[in-house]
Design a protein around this motif. Structure first.
Motif, PDB file in Angstrom:
ATOM      1  N   ILE A 124       0.864  -1.184   0.000  1.00 17.92           N
ATOM      2  CA  ILE A 124       0.000   0.000   0.000  1.00 17.92           C
ATOM      3  C   ILE A 124       0.900   1.233   0.000  1.00 17.92           C
ATOM      4  O   ILE A 124       1.539   1.543   1.012  1.00 17.92           O
ATOM      5  CB  ILE A 124      -0.933   0.015   1.226  1.00 17.92           C
ATOM      6  N   PRO A 125       0.994   1.967  -1.092  1.00 18.39           N
ATOM      7  CA  PRO A 125       1.885   3.138  -1.130  1.00 18.39           C
ATOM      8  C   PRO A 125       1.304   4.313  -0.353  1.00 18.39           C
ATOM      9  O   PRO A 125       0.109   4.371  -0.061  1.00 18.39           O
ATOM     10  CB  PRO A 125       1.977   3.451  -2.628  1.00 18.39           C
ATOM     11  N   ARG A 126       2.167   5.232  -0.022  1.00 18.56           N
ATOM     12  CA  ARG A 126       1.755   6.489   0.600  1.00 18.56           C
ATOM     13  C   ARG A 126       1.815   7.605  -0.430  1.00 18.56           C
ATOM     14  O   ARG A 126       2.576   7.539  -1.397  1.00 18.56           O
ATOM     15  CB  ARG A 126       2.655   6.832   1.788  1.00 18.56           C
ATOM     16  N   VAL A 127       1.017   8.629  -0.203  1.00 18.96           N
ATOM     17  CA  VAL A 127       1.007   9.768  -1.122  1.00 18.96           C
ATOM     18  C   VAL A 127       2.390  10.415  -1.182  1.00 18.96           C
ATOM     19  O   VAL A 127       2.852  10.849  -2.239  1.00 18.96           O
ATOM     20  CB  VAL A 127      -0.055  10.797  -0.672  1.00 18.96           C
ATOM     21  N   SER A 128       3.084  10.468  -0.044  1.00 13.63           N
ATOM     22  CA  SER A 128       4.401  11.111   0.008  1.00 13.63           C
ATOM     23  C   SER A 128       5.443  10.399  -0.841  1.00 13.63           C
ATOM     24  O   SER A 128       6.483  10.984  -1.159  1.00 13.63           O
ATOM     25  CB  SER A 128       4.881  11.189   1.455  1.00 13.63           C
ATOM     26  N   GLU A 129       5.206   9.143  -1.218  1.00 13.68           N
ATOM     27  CA  GLU A 129       6.134   8.441  -2.096  1.00 13.68           C
ATOM     28  C   GLU A 129       6.031   8.927  -3.540  1.00 13.68           C
ATOM     29  O   GLU A 129       6.944   8.680  -4.343  1.00 13.68           O
ATOM     30  CB  GLU A 129       5.864   6.935  -2.045  1.00 13.68           C
ATOM     31  N   LEU A 154       4.150  12.242  -4.247  1.00 11.73           N
ATOM     32  CA  LEU A 154       4.033  13.702  -4.185  1.00 11.73           C
ATOM     33  C   LEU A 154       4.984  14.214  -3.113  1.00 11.73           C
ATOM     34  O   LEU A 154       4.840  13.885  -1.937  1.00 11.73           O
ATOM     35  CB  LEU A 154       2.586  14.109  -3.865  1.00 11.73           C
ATOM     36  N   ARG A 155       5.962  15.028  -3.528  1.00  7.69           N
ATOM     37  CA  ARG A 155       7.021  15.445  -2.617  1.00  7.69           C
ATOM     38  C   ARG A 155       6.520  16.413  -1.570  1.00  7.69           C
ATOM     39  O   ARG A 155       6.897  16.325  -0.390  1.00  7.69           O
ATOM     40  CB  ARG A 155       8.156  16.089  -3.405  1.00  7.69           C
ATOM     41  N   HIS A 156       5.682  17.356  -1.963  1.00  8.77           N
ATOM     42  CA  HIS A 156       5.336  18.457  -1.070  1.00  8.77           C
ATOM     43  C   HIS A 156       4.005  18.240  -0.351  1.00  8.77           C
ATOM     44  O   HIS A 156       3.368  19.208   0.050  1.00  8.77           O
ATOM     45  CB  HIS A 156       5.288  19.773  -1.853  1.00  8.77           C
ATOM     46  N   ILE A 157       3.585  17.020  -0.152  1.00 10.22           N
ATOM     47  CA  ILE A 157       2.362  16.761   0.594  1.00 10.22           C
ATOM     48  C   ILE A 157       2.580  17.102   2.064  1.00 10.22           C
ATOM     49  O   ILE A 157       3.645  16.846   2.623  1.00 10.22           O
ATOM     50  CB  ILE A 157       1.939  15.275   0.439  1.00 10.22           C
ATOM     51  N   GLN A 158       1.597  17.707   2.689  1.00  7.16           N
ATOM     52  CA  GLN A 158       1.693  17.985   4.114  1.00  7.16           C
ATOM     53  C   GLN A 158       1.710  16.660   4.882  1.00  7.16           C
ATOM     54  O   GLN A 158       0.900  15.769   4.609  1.00  7.16           O
ATOM     55  CB  GLN A 158       0.519  18.836   4.570  1.00  7.16           C
ATOM     56  N   PRO A 159       2.614  16.514   5.851  1.00  8.44           N
ATOM     57  CA  PRO A 159       2.726  15.224   6.546  1.00  8.44           C
ATOM     58  C   PRO A 159       1.420  14.758   7.166  1.00  8.44           C
ATOM     59  O   PRO A 159       1.083  13.578   7.103  1.00  8.44           O
ATOM     60  CB  PRO A 159       3.796  15.501   7.610  1.00  8.44           C
ATOM     61  N   GLY A 160       0.668  15.675   7.767  1.00  8.64           N
ATOM     62  CA  GLY A 160      -0.601  15.281   8.368  1.00  8.64           C
ATOM     63  C   GLY A 160      -1.611  14.783   7.347  1.00  8.64           C
ATOM     64  O   GLY A 160      -2.345  13.829   7.588  1.00  8.64           O
ATOM     65  N   PHE A 161      -1.653  15.450   6.197  1.00  5.44           N
ATOM     66  CA  PHE A 161      -2.561  15.033   5.127  1.00  5.44           C
ATOM     67  C   PHE A 161      -2.159  13.645   4.628  1.00  5.44           C
ATOM     68  O   PHE A 161      -3.005  12.778   4.371  1.00  5.44           O
ATOM     69  CB  PHE A 161      -2.507  16.063   3.999  1.00  5.44           C
ATOM     70  N   ASP A 162      -0.869  13.428   4.476  1.00 10.34           N
ATOM     71  CA  ASP A 162      -0.365  12.112   4.076  1.00 10.34           C
ATOM     72  C   ASP A 162      -0.801  11.042   5.074  1.00 10.34           C
ATOM     73  O   ASP A 162      -1.191   9.935   4.693  1.00 10.34           O
ATOM     74  CB  ASP A 162       1.156  12.181   3.978  1.00 10.34           C
ATOM     75  N   ASP A 163      -0.772  11.372   6.353  1.00  4.18           N
ATOM     76  CA  ASP A 163      -1.173  10.411   7.384  1.00  4.18           C
ATOM     77  C   ASP A 163      -2.667  10.090   7.300  1.00  4.18           C
ATOM     78  O   ASP A 163      -3.073   8.944   7.509  1.00  4.18           O
ATOM     79  CB  ASP A 163      -0.844  10.965   8.771  1.00  4.18           C
ATOM     80  N   VAL A 164      -3.491  11.094   7.019  1.00  5.11           N
ATOM     81  CA  VAL A 164      -4.933  10.856   6.928  1.00  5.11           C
ATOM     82  C   VAL A 164      -5.244   9.843   5.824  1.00  5.11           C
ATOM     83  O   VAL A 164      -6.015   8.895   6.024  1.00  5.11           O
ATOM     84  CB  VAL A 164      -5.690  12.177   6.679  1.00  5.11           C
TER      85      VAL A 164
END
Length: 449
Positions: free
Chosen positions: A232-237, A239-249
């Motif tokens: 299951i990939p993460r958005v941060s993998e 999109l470089r500039h994703i906000q960490p909290g948004f990535d966690d959601v």
């Protein structure tokens, strides 16, 4: 059906809006009220499709929410096929928007995701799960005269009312929905589906809005295997500039283990609110799952000003004046040199004017200088004073001797001209005295002979 046909004796078909596997949607006019509506008709006769259409009518009629499409009426055609009368929407689907823009900016993606979560929360409140959430079933509606877009969740045709025991025959081992957006438990055909299956689908939609691609590419059997067992990939993998909290959601929505997944759409709504643009809501920071609903710590309060403080101007409006390295703070016996030091982060007020008492920097005490003038004690001077108190004082030096305070004696053999002029009369008197003395001695000796 053709343009101009009438349904129920009151709806006249105007134009076809779209078609899908289950039915076709027309724009129609209510000839009595002149209201334009959308009418959904079945594409082919089928008992299963009739059942789905009527289920959608019942479920949509039970959900009243701004982010869920409104259901106005139902009826039957001349052939006995059911149709639905719904709110006519103006705009495009989320799928159309993603085809045009590929991916969305984070505030817009957060706003759309938040409103989808609101619609799902309203459905879950009446024990309904959607089971087919995807961009094609999310409409971005532009209300006439309104400002901005209104997200509308569509197509509750395969939705399930958890309070009703009903089954739906499907072609994929009991699985219902679009495989790319289905949860692992839905693909497995689990009978105990709950609201968390919609949370997974919302996570896939969020991932696609942010990155422009789905977390599980491919199709067919390969896609199903990836959803159930793949990484299951993460958005941060992506999109470089994703906000960490948004990535966690998004990552918490895409937890394969239902026990670790966000439990309800209402929680997702509150989490996404933090990443909506400032015009849509406050940007309160929300962190990871364990602190998802926490608020930032309040800012430190300014130091309390004593009630007897008499300042000529509000202290907070001024920057502190430059403090000299050394001030004659020992000139006033009223200065408290034992005052405790406050934290260095405390704001420093300006130097007061004559007759005005203010707070000494780095302390919370009132001090008074000579002639009623307030003094500012240099922090370095206070620290030096405290250092002197902390160490034993050195033994006092011996009292100064007399020679240290006497005037220096001129040792030159030649006196200055001014002193010579002062001594001339004295020398004359001395010579006269000596002459007189000699004469006197001569007279006495003469008399003695």
């Amino acid at each position: 059906m053709n343009i101009g046909d009438r349904l129920g004796g009151k709806y006249r078909l105007l134009r076809q809006l779209g078609a899908g596997a289950m039915g076709v949607v027309w724009e129609a006019l209510h000839e009595i009220t002149q209201r334009r509506v959308a009418i959904k008709l079945l594409t082919r006769p089928s008992e299963d499709l009739r059942h789905r259409l009527l289920r959608e009518a019942r479920i949509c009629g039970s959900i009243t929410h701004r982010n869920v499409i409104e259901m106005y009426d139902t009826g039957e055609t001349h052939e006995g096929e059911p149709y639905l009368v719904m709110q006519l929407l103006s705009g495009e689907t989320l799928a159309d928007l993603l085809r045009r823009k590929r991916r969305l900016e984070q505030p817009l993606a957060a706003q759309i995701g938040r409103d989808i979560a609101r619609a799902l929360a309203a459905a879950h409140a009446v024990h309904v799960i959607h089971r087919d959430l995807k961009p094609a079933n999310v409409f971005l509606h532009q209300e006439p005269g309104g400002d901005g877009l209104v997200v509308k969740v569509l197509d509750f045709g395969v939705a399930k009312n958890l309070a009703v025991n009903e089954s739906l025959v499907t072609a994929v081992g009991g699985a219902v929905g679009s495989p790319a957006y289905m949860s692992p438990e839905a693909i497995k055909g689990a009978r105990d589906l709950d609201a968390r299956t919609d949370v997974w689908s919302l996570g896939v939609v969020l991932f696609e809005m942010l990155t422009g691609t789905r977390p599980f590419p491919g199709g067919g059997q390969e896609l199903l295997i990836r959803v159930v067992t793949g990484n299951i990939p993460r958005v941060s993998e992506i999109l470089r500039h994703i906000q960490p909290g948004f990535d966690d959601v998004v990552a918490m929505c895409l937890e394969r283990d239902r026990a670790k997944r966000i439990a309800s759409a209402a929680v997702v709504e509150r989490l996404l609110q933090a990443y909506v643009g400032p015009e849509e809501g406050s940007r309160v920071h929300v962190g990871l799952a364990e602190r998802a609903l926490s608020l930032p710590a309040p800012a430190a309060a300014p130091p309390e000003v004593p009630a007897n403080l008499e300042a000529t101007e509000p202290l907070a409006r001024h920057a502190p004046a430059p403090i000299p390295t050394m001030l004659p703070w020992t000139a006033s016996p009223a200065v408290d040199t034992t005052m405790p030091l406050a934290p260095s982060s405390a704001p420093k007020p300006p130097v007061g004017k004559t007759g005005t008492a203010i707070l000494a920097p780095e302390s919370g005490k009132r001090i008074t200088g000579p002639r009623g003038t307030a003094l500012m004690i240099d922090t370095r001077a206070v620290l030096a004073q405290q250092a002197l108190r902390a160490t034993p004082p050195p033994s006092p030096p011996p009292p100064p001797s007399v020679q240290h305070v006497e005037r220096p004696v001129v040792r030159s053999s030649q006196a200055p001209a001014s002193q010579t002029r002062k001594r001339l009369p004295l020398l004359g008197l001395a010579v006269s005295a000596l002459v007189a003395f000699g004469i006197g001695v001569g007279v006495i000796l003469g008399l003695a002979r």
